[in-house]
Scaffold this active site. Sequence first.
Site, PDB file in Angstrom:
ATOM      1  N   CYS A   1     -26.333  -0.705  -1.247  1.00  0.00           N
ATOM      2  CA  CYS A   1     -26.105   0.691  -1.640  1.00  0.00           C
ATOM      3  C   CYS A   1     -27.045   1.597  -0.831  1.00  0.00           C
ATOM      4  CB  CYS A   1     -26.393   0.894  -3.122  1.00  0.00           C
ATOM      5  SG  CYS A   1     -25.346  -0.059  -4.234  1.00  0.00           S
TER       6      CYS A   1
ATOM      7  N   ALA B   1     -20.040  -2.842   1.551  1.00  0.00           N
ATOM      8  CA  ALA B   1     -20.876  -3.948   2.018  1.00  0.00           C
ATOM      9  C   ALA B   1     -20.573  -5.223   1.236  1.00  0.00           C
ATOM     10  CB  ALA B   1     -22.354  -3.585   1.883  1.00  0.00           C
TER      11      ALA B   1
ATOM     12  N   CYS C   1     -21.576   1.236  -9.010  1.00  0.00           N
ATOM     13  CA  CYS C   1     -22.159   1.599  -7.718  1.00  0.00           C
ATOM     14  C   CYS C   1     -23.014   2.829  -7.916  1.00  0.00           C
ATOM     15  CB  CYS C   1     -21.080   1.861  -6.664  1.00  0.00           C
ATOM     16  SG  CYS C   1     -21.785   2.313  -5.067  1.00  0.00           S
TER      17      CYS C   1
ATOM     18  N   GLN D   1     -13.600   6.030   2.357  1.00  0.00           N
ATOM     19  CA  GLN D   1     -14.001   6.851   1.219  1.00  0.00           C
ATOM     20  C   GLN D   1     -15.503   7.092   1.157  1.00  0.00           C
ATOM     21  OE1 GLN D   1     -12.145   5.874  -2.544  1.00  0.00           O
ATOM     22  NE2 GLN D   1     -10.233   5.291  -1.553  1.00  0.00           N
TER      23      GLN D   1
ATOM     24  N   GLU E   1       0.842  -1.188   0.000  1.00  0.00           N
ATOM     25  CA  GLU E   1       0.000   0.000   0.000  1.00  0.00           C
ATOM     26  C   GLU E   1       0.887   1.252   0.000  1.00  0.00           C
ATOM     27  OE1 GLU E   1      -2.290   2.697  -0.476  1.00  0.00           O
ATOM     28  OE2 GLU E   1      -3.382   0.792  -0.316  1.00  0.00           O
TER      29      GLU E   1
END
Length: 420
Positions: free
Chosen positions: A352, A319, A178, A60, A52
């Site tokens: 969502c 999720a 999304c 986010q 990373e």
Amino acid sequence: MRNFNHVSLYAFTARAIHSQVAIIGGGTAGLNVSAQLVRDGHYIPQQIRVFEPYKMHAYQTGWTLVGGGMCKADQTMKPMEKVLPKNVCLSDCPVVKIDPEQNTIVTMDGQKYTYDQLIVASGVQRDYASIKGALEQLNNPEAPVGSIYYYRYAQKIDKMIKEFEGGKLIFSEPPTKCEGIPSNIVFLTHERLSARGVKCDFHVYKANDSIFGIPKYSQILGELAHEKGLHCHLKKRLIEVQDHKAIFEDVETKQQYTSDYDFLHIVPPQKPAAFIAESGLGDSDGYVNVHPNTLQHVRYANVWALGDCSSLPTSKTAAAVMAQTPILIKNLIRTWKLKQPPLPDYEGYTSCPVYTSNKKVLLAEFKYNKQLDETFPVFQSSDSKVMYLMKKHFFPFAYWQLMVRGLWGGRDGIRLFKGV
């Protein structure tokens, strides 16, 4: 604040560094996997290496609230060393190549790493540059153009809303996996400006052919948009941003349309990291090509992927990651340690949550083939204050206090018992 610049100095050794489990990405997916691997006792932390390059970990999802004036940007970020499991190895030089035939990873400084099992959780990259003129307007503090997909641009959106005195607002949305996040800022902006009595003309341009991909939720959101006077334009893709002018293209006819604006919110196109396709791990779109139910790579048995970088044909959300993680770990252990075949347990679950105001949320839950998979059906026939309280207050708590410790199982709740 999160520093999005890579570290400029790296330690280097000519000898390849080995880890039993290599995880590319320290975002939500990589962090959740590493935390559950350690908590469940499958590996000691020193056997796991996370790649990373960023020094700060960002929640986010919280940038929606930053743009909506509901929280500060610094509440959405923490240093990587504060959220990674203790003693997990961390490499902060960007990955540039994977050789799945030799189980090798190469970073930008030329360092080689080897692995027994590889989990790709590298997320996606925001491609503002693919929209002509977008970055110029986003980076101009005087231009009324912002985006909740980057914390600085989300802060700009909040400022734009506070200072807006009326006119035409445009919200653009490319083809996306999304659909909840883009709708959030539309409704939150409408709520704030309506409360101030500002006269507005709202226009939403979506490249997709419906307001939301699931018919039930599309109907609910469409009715709410109509009630609030929001004008929706479907199959229109933003291709260029000029000073107070936006140019759209019809995704079917390729005809172009120009519209003036006084306020513009941009959802950037998103793409997977280039090293995925270049390493032979990608599908035709460059996403890690994994089996949709096992999360195992279709060609390499010791390569796995989850989250936004994967080819899983479901909405890319936190999720979804919470549902994917225990299945990936179970199958990794089964195939490697127990020499058993993986189980096809993932059915595409995702969620969502859509803010329809600063007091209500519509919780959309579904799985593959657009099938509903609701946890609280009684509260999901319309937008709900109960769902708002969960989204606004409990989900951030679960993220920072439970997920980073390997204790959060998504809709399965707190993980009181260890996995396989």
